[in-house]
Design a protein around this motif. Structure first.
Motif, short mmCIF file in Angstrom:
data_model
loop_
_atom_site.label_atom_id
_atom_site.label_comp_id
_atom_site.label_asym_id
_atom_site.label_seq_id
_atom_site.Cartn_x
_atom_site.Cartn_y
_atom_site.Cartn_z
N LYS A 5 125.47 19.53 7.26
CA LYS A 5 126.00 18.44 8.07
C LYS A 5 126.15 18.83 9.53
O LYS A 5 126.04 17.98 10.42
CB LYS A 5 127.35 17.99 7.51
N ASN B 154 123.58 17.75 12.05
CA ASN B 154 123.51 16.36 12.52
C ASN B 154 123.90 16.23 13.98
O ASN B 154 123.50 15.27 14.65
CB ASN B 154 124.44 15.47 11.67
N ARG C 295 117.56 13.27 11.57
CA ARG C 295 118.93 13.70 11.34
C ARG C 295 119.39 14.81 12.27
O ARG C 295 120.59 14.93 12.55
CB ARG C 295 119.07 14.16 9.88
N ALA D 286 122.93 5.44 16.89
CA ALA D 286 124.06 5.79 16.02
C ALA D 286 125.39 5.43 16.65
O ALA D 286 126.36 5.13 15.94
CB ALA D 286 124.02 7.28 15.69
N VAL E 7 119.83 10.26 3.72
CA VAL E 7 120.45 11.09 4.76
C VAL E 7 121.74 11.73 4.27
O VAL E 7 122.55 12.23 5.05
CB VAL E 7 120.69 10.28 6.05
N GLU F 246 125.40 8.33 10.68
CA GLU F 246 124.20 8.92 10.09
C GLU F 246 123.42 7.92 9.24
O GLU F 246 122.25 8.16 8.92
CB GLU F 246 124.57 10.13 9.23
#
Length: 296
Positions: free
Chosen positions: A121, A124, A207, A217, A246, A258
Protein backbone atom coordinates in the motif's frame (compact mmCIF):
# COMPACT_ATOMS: atom_id res chain seq x y z
CA UNK A 1 -21.04 -5.38 -16.68
CA UNK A 2 -17.38 -6.26 -17.18
CA UNK A 3 -17.95 -7.23 -20.81
CA UNK A 4 -19.61 -3.84 -21.32
CA UNK A 5 -16.63 -2.14 -19.70
CA UNK A 6 -14.23 -3.90 -22.06
CA UNK A 7 -16.27 -2.70 -25.03
CA UNK A 8 -16.27 0.85 -23.67
CA UNK A 9 -12.49 0.70 -23.20
CA UNK A 10 -12.03 -0.55 -26.77
CA UNK A 11 -14.34 2.13 -28.17
CA UNK A 12 -12.40 4.84 -26.35
CA UNK A 13 -9.16 3.60 -27.90
CA UNK A 14 -10.62 4.00 -31.38
CA UNK A 15 -12.15 7.37 -30.55
CA UNK A 16 -8.94 8.96 -29.32
CA UNK A 17 -6.63 7.02 -31.65
CA UNK A 18 -8.69 7.11 -34.82
CA UNK A 19 -6.17 8.33 -37.38
CA UNK A 20 -5.47 5.08 -39.21
CA UNK A 21 -3.96 6.77 -42.26
CA UNK A 22 -0.59 7.08 -40.52
CA UNK A 23 0.92 3.90 -42.09
CA UNK A 24 0.46 5.57 -45.48
CA UNK A 25 1.38 9.15 -44.56
CA UNK A 26 4.33 8.13 -42.40
CA UNK A 27 3.48 10.82 -39.88
CA UNK A 28 1.15 11.57 -36.99
CA UNK A 29 -2.20 13.32 -37.15
CA UNK A 30 -1.98 17.12 -36.83
CA UNK A 31 -5.56 18.10 -37.70
CA UNK A 32 -8.11 20.25 -35.85
CA UNK A 33 -9.21 17.46 -33.51
CA UNK A 34 -5.81 17.71 -31.80
CA UNK A 35 -7.18 20.57 -29.70
CA UNK A 36 -9.47 18.10 -27.87
CA UNK A 37 -8.30 16.86 -24.48
CA UNK A 38 -8.27 13.10 -24.05
CA UNK A 39 -9.76 12.04 -20.69
CA UNK A 40 -7.19 9.28 -20.14
CA UNK A 41 -3.46 8.93 -20.62
CA UNK A 42 -2.92 9.11 -24.40
CA UNK A 43 0.31 10.38 -25.96
CA UNK A 44 0.01 13.44 -28.23
CA UNK A 45 2.80 12.05 -30.43
CA UNK A 46 1.13 8.71 -31.06
CA UNK A 47 0.75 8.62 -34.87
CA UNK A 48 -2.89 7.50 -34.55
CA UNK A 49 -3.83 9.99 -31.81
CA UNK A 50 -6.57 12.48 -32.67
CA UNK A 51 -6.48 14.14 -29.22
CA UNK A 52 -3.82 15.46 -26.87
CA UNK A 53 -2.78 14.09 -23.49
CA UNK A 54 -3.91 16.26 -20.56
CA UNK A 55 -0.79 15.34 -18.62
CA UNK A 56 1.60 16.42 -21.37
CA UNK A 57 -0.36 19.63 -21.95
CA UNK A 58 -0.29 20.48 -18.26
CA UNK A 59 3.50 20.14 -18.23
CA UNK A 60 3.77 22.35 -21.33
CA UNK A 61 1.55 24.93 -19.66
CA UNK A 62 3.61 25.00 -16.47
CA UNK A 63 6.90 24.90 -18.39
CA UNK A 64 5.97 28.06 -20.29
CA UNK A 65 4.92 30.21 -17.32
CA UNK A 66 8.42 31.51 -16.57
CA UNK A 67 8.94 32.46 -20.22
CA UNK A 68 5.60 34.28 -20.33
CA UNK A 69 6.41 36.28 -17.22
CA UNK A 70 9.97 37.13 -18.34
CA UNK A 71 8.80 38.26 -21.78
CA UNK A 72 6.06 40.43 -20.33
CA UNK A 73 3.30 38.33 -21.86
CA UNK A 74 1.09 37.70 -18.86
CA UNK A 75 -1.17 35.31 -20.72
CA UNK A 76 -1.31 31.86 -19.19
CA UNK A 77 -3.81 29.44 -20.69
CA UNK A 78 -5.92 27.60 -18.14
CA UNK A 79 -8.08 25.51 -20.48
CA UNK A 80 -6.13 22.33 -19.71
CA UNK A 81 -6.44 22.71 -15.93
CA UNK A 82 -10.11 23.63 -16.23
CA UNK A 83 -10.91 20.69 -18.48
CA UNK A 84 -9.06 18.26 -16.25
CA UNK A 85 -10.94 19.68 -13.27
CA UNK A 86 -14.30 19.22 -15.03
CA UNK A 87 -13.43 15.63 -15.94
CA UNK A 88 -12.24 14.85 -12.42
CA UNK A 89 -15.22 16.51 -10.72
CA UNK A 90 -17.63 14.65 -12.99
CA UNK A 91 -16.14 11.17 -13.26
CA UNK A 92 -13.32 10.85 -10.71
CA UNK A 93 -11.36 7.69 -11.43
CA UNK A 94 -14.08 6.19 -13.62
CA UNK A 95 -11.78 7.50 -16.36
CA UNK A 96 -9.00 5.20 -15.14
CA UNK A 97 -11.26 2.16 -15.15
CA UNK A 98 -13.23 2.85 -18.33
CA UNK A 99 -11.37 5.21 -20.70
CA UNK A 100 -7.58 4.87 -20.30
CA UNK A 101 -5.80 2.88 -23.06
CA UNK A 102 -2.77 2.10 -20.91
CA UNK A 103 -5.05 0.81 -18.16
CA UNK A 104 -6.57 -1.66 -20.62
CA UNK A 105 -3.07 -2.65 -21.76
CA UNK A 106 -2.16 -3.58 -18.18
CA UNK A 107 -5.41 -5.46 -17.63
CA UNK A 108 -4.83 -7.63 -20.69
CA UNK A 109 -1.28 -8.41 -19.56
CA UNK A 110 -2.56 -9.41 -16.13
CA UNK A 111 -4.72 -12.11 -17.73
CA UNK A 112 -1.55 -14.02 -18.71
CA UNK A 113 -1.44 -17.09 -16.45
CA UNK A 114 1.16 -16.64 -13.71
CA UNK A 115 1.49 -16.38 -9.97
CA UNK A 116 -0.02 -13.07 -8.83
CA UNK A 117 1.44 -10.73 -6.23
CA UNK A 118 0.11 -7.84 -4.18
CA UNK A 119 1.52 -4.32 -4.30
CA UNK A 120 2.41 -2.80 -0.90
CA UNK A 121 0.00 0.00 0.00
CA UNK A 122 2.89 2.38 0.64
CA UNK A 123 3.67 2.29 -3.10
CA UNK A 124 0.34 3.98 -3.79
CA UNK A 125 1.85 7.29 -2.66
CA UNK A 126 4.33 7.14 -5.54
CA UNK A 127 1.88 8.55 -8.09
CA UNK A 128 1.33 11.66 -5.96
CA UNK A 129 5.08 12.23 -5.79
CA UNK A 130 5.36 11.91 -9.58
CA UNK A 131 2.48 14.38 -9.97
CA UNK A 132 4.08 16.87 -7.59
CA UNK A 133 7.68 16.68 -8.77
CA UNK A 134 7.73 15.51 -12.41
CA UNK A 135 4.55 17.24 -13.57
CA UNK A 136 4.41 20.41 -11.46
CA UNK A 137 7.66 21.38 -9.72
CA UNK A 138 10.36 20.39 -12.23
CA UNK A 139 8.73 22.02 -15.31
CA UNK A 140 8.25 25.20 -13.28
CA UNK A 141 11.66 25.36 -11.60
CA UNK A 142 14.20 23.91 -14.03
CA UNK A 143 14.17 25.98 -17.24
CA UNK A 144 16.52 26.54 -20.16
CA UNK A 145 18.19 29.82 -21.20
CA UNK A 146 14.90 31.02 -22.68
CA UNK A 147 12.96 30.35 -19.50
CA UNK A 148 11.16 27.28 -20.86
CA UNK A 149 10.68 24.15 -18.78
CA UNK A 150 10.64 20.57 -20.10
CA UNK A 151 7.82 18.01 -19.86
CA UNK A 152 9.76 15.90 -17.41
CA UNK A 153 7.32 13.04 -16.95
CA UNK A 154 6.69 12.64 -20.69
CA UNK A 155 10.36 12.95 -21.56
CA UNK A 156 11.92 10.72 -18.93
CA UNK A 157 9.28 8.37 -17.50
CA UNK A 158 5.98 7.81 -19.30
CA UNK A 159 5.75 4.19 -20.52
CA UNK A 160 2.43 4.91 -22.27
CA UNK A 161 4.18 7.49 -24.43
CA UNK A 162 6.92 5.01 -25.28
CA UNK A 163 4.39 2.35 -26.26
CA UNK A 164 2.07 4.64 -28.23
CA UNK A 165 4.59 7.06 -29.76
CA UNK A 166 8.23 6.21 -29.12
CA UNK A 167 8.23 2.78 -30.74
CA UNK A 168 5.76 3.48 -33.61
CA UNK A 169 7.47 6.73 -34.68
CA UNK A 170 10.86 5.04 -34.87
CA UNK A 171 9.33 2.31 -37.03
CA UNK A 172 7.59 4.86 -39.26
CA UNK A 173 10.54 7.23 -39.60
CA UNK A 174 13.82 5.29 -39.95
CA UNK A 175 15.81 8.54 -39.96
CA UNK A 176 15.04 8.93 -36.27
CA UNK A 177 17.01 5.81 -35.40
CA UNK A 178 20.34 7.60 -35.75
CA UNK A 179 19.28 10.06 -33.03
CA UNK A 180 18.41 7.43 -30.43
CA UNK A 181 20.51 7.30 -27.30
CA UNK A 182 20.43 6.29 -23.66
CA UNK A 183 17.28 8.30 -23.00
CA UNK A 184 15.36 6.11 -25.45
CA UNK A 185 16.92 2.95 -24.01
CA UNK A 186 15.97 4.08 -20.51
CA UNK A 187 12.34 4.62 -21.52
CA UNK A 188 12.22 1.23 -23.25
CA UNK A 189 13.47 -0.36 -20.03
CA UNK A 190 10.79 1.47 -18.01
CA UNK A 191 8.10 0.23 -20.41
CA UNK A 192 9.51 -3.29 -20.26
CA UNK A 193 9.55 -3.15 -16.47
CA UNK A 194 5.88 -2.14 -16.22
CA UNK A 195 4.94 -4.67 -18.89
CA UNK A 196 6.47 -7.54 -16.90
CA UNK A 197 5.14 -6.18 -13.61
CA UNK A 198 1.61 -6.04 -15.06
CA UNK A 199 1.68 -9.77 -15.68
CA UNK A 200 2.30 -10.47 -11.98
CA UNK A 201 0.45 -7.56 -10.33
CA UNK A 202 -2.74 -5.74 -11.27
CA UNK A 203 -2.33 -2.27 -12.84
CA UNK A 204 1.04 -1.39 -11.24
CA UNK A 205 1.55 1.80 -13.26
CA UNK A 206 -1.90 3.15 -12.35
CA UNK A 207 -1.39 2.41 -8.68
CA UNK A 208 2.20 3.52 -8.15
CA UNK A 209 3.25 5.98 -10.84
CA UNK A 210 0.49 7.59 -12.95
CA UNK A 211 0.19 11.33 -12.17
CA UNK A 212 -3.11 11.59 -14.07
CA UNK A 213 -4.59 8.88 -11.88
CA UNK A 214 -3.30 10.80 -8.84
CA UNK A 215 -5.02 13.96 -10.07
CA UNK A 216 -8.36 12.22 -10.66
CA UNK A 217 -8.04 10.44 -7.31
CA UNK A 218 -8.33 13.81 -5.55
CA UNK A 219 -11.94 14.00 -6.80
CA UNK A 220 -13.02 10.42 -6.11
CA UNK A 221 -14.95 11.18 -2.92
CA UNK A 222 -16.70 14.22 -4.40
CA UNK A 223 -17.25 13.40 -8.09
CA UNK A 224 -20.69 13.76 -9.63
CA UNK A 225 -20.72 10.09 -10.67
CA UNK A 226 -19.49 7.60 -8.08
CA UNK A 227 -19.91 4.18 -6.53
CA UNK A 228 -21.69 4.22 -3.20
CA UNK A 229 -22.21 1.72 -0.40
CA UNK A 230 -25.57 0.93 1.17
CA UNK A 231 -24.40 0.20 4.69
CA UNK A 232 -27.77 -1.22 5.69
CA UNK A 233 -27.61 -3.82 2.91
CA UNK A 234 -23.93 -4.70 3.43
CA UNK A 235 -23.39 -7.94 5.36
CA UNK A 236 -19.60 -7.55 5.59
CA UNK A 237 -19.19 -10.79 3.64
CA UNK A 238 -15.97 -9.33 2.17
CA UNK A 239 -16.66 -10.70 -1.32
CA UNK A 240 -15.77 -7.28 -2.75
CA UNK A 241 -12.26 -7.66 -1.32
CA UNK A 242 -11.57 -10.70 -3.47
CA UNK A 243 -12.33 -9.19 -6.88
CA UNK A 244 -10.91 -5.68 -6.54
CA UNK A 245 -8.08 -5.14 -9.07
CA UNK A 246 -6.48 -2.41 -6.92
CA UNK A 247 -6.80 -4.35 -3.66
CA UNK A 248 -9.06 -2.02 -1.72
CA UNK A 249 -11.84 -3.06 0.65
CA UNK A 250 -14.77 -1.17 -0.75
CA UNK A 251 -17.16 -1.89 2.12
CA UNK A 252 -14.59 -0.40 4.53
CA UNK A 253 -13.38 2.51 2.39
CA UNK A 254 -16.13 3.64 -0.04
CA UNK A 255 -14.89 6.56 -2.12
CA UNK A 256 -11.26 5.48 -1.72
CA UNK A 257 -8.75 7.46 -3.80
CA UNK A 258 -7.41 4.14 -5.10
CA UNK A 259 -10.74 2.91 -6.48
CA UNK A 260 -10.80 2.97 -10.31
CA UNK A 261 -14.58 2.40 -10.30
CA UNK A 262 -14.38 -0.68 -12.51
CA UNK A 263 -17.55 -1.93 -10.74
CA UNK A 264 -16.29 -5.49 -10.38
CA UNK A 265 -17.34 -5.39 -6.74
CA UNK A 266 -20.91 -4.48 -7.69
CA UNK A 267 -21.33 -6.72 -10.72
CA UNK A 268 -19.18 -9.76 -9.90
CA UNK A 269 -19.11 -10.01 -6.12
CA UNK A 270 -21.85 -8.35 -4.08
CA UNK A 271 -24.94 -10.58 -3.77
CA UNK A 272 -26.83 -8.18 -1.51
CA UNK A 273 -27.09 -5.13 -3.79
CA UNK A 274 -25.04 -3.10 -1.31
CA UNK A 275 -22.88 -1.35 -3.94
CA UNK A 276 -24.52 0.87 -6.51
CA UNK A 277 -23.84 3.63 -9.02
CA UNK A 278 -25.06 7.12 -8.12
CA UNK A 279 -25.22 10.45 -9.93
CA UNK A 280 -25.24 13.54 -7.72
CA UNK A 281 -26.11 11.29 -4.79
CA UNK A 282 -29.12 9.71 -6.49
CA UNK A 283 -29.02 5.98 -6.98
CA UNK A 284 -29.34 4.62 -10.53
CA UNK A 285 -31.87 1.83 -10.68
CA UNK A 286 -34.06 0.45 -7.94
CA UNK A 287 -32.72 -1.35 -4.92
CA UNK A 288 -33.65 -4.97 -4.65
CA UNK A 289 -36.35 -5.69 -2.16
CA UNK A 290 -34.83 -7.11 0.97
CA UNK A 291 -36.21 -10.48 1.99
CA UNK A 292 -38.49 -10.51 4.99
CA UNK A 293 -37.29 -12.82 7.72
CA UNK A 294 -40.20 -14.48 9.47
CA UNK A 295 -39.43 -15.83 12.95
CA UNK A 296 -40.25 -19.48 13.49
Amino acid sequence: MQSIRKWVQAIWIFLINGYWAFPFTGNMYQGPLKVICSPGLNCYSCPAATTYCPLGSLQQLLGGIRYSLQSGQYYIGTFVVGWMGILGATFGRFICGWACPFGLFQELLHKIPSKKYSIPKAFNWGKYLFLLFFVIILPLVIVDQFGLGAPWFCKYICPAGTLEAGIPMVLLMPDLRSTLGMLYVNKIMILLGFTIWSVFASRPFCRTTCPLGAFYALFNRFSLIQLQLDEDACTNCKACHEVCPVEIRFNETPGSNECINCMKCASDACRFDAIHLAIAGHRLGTAKKKPTIVPT
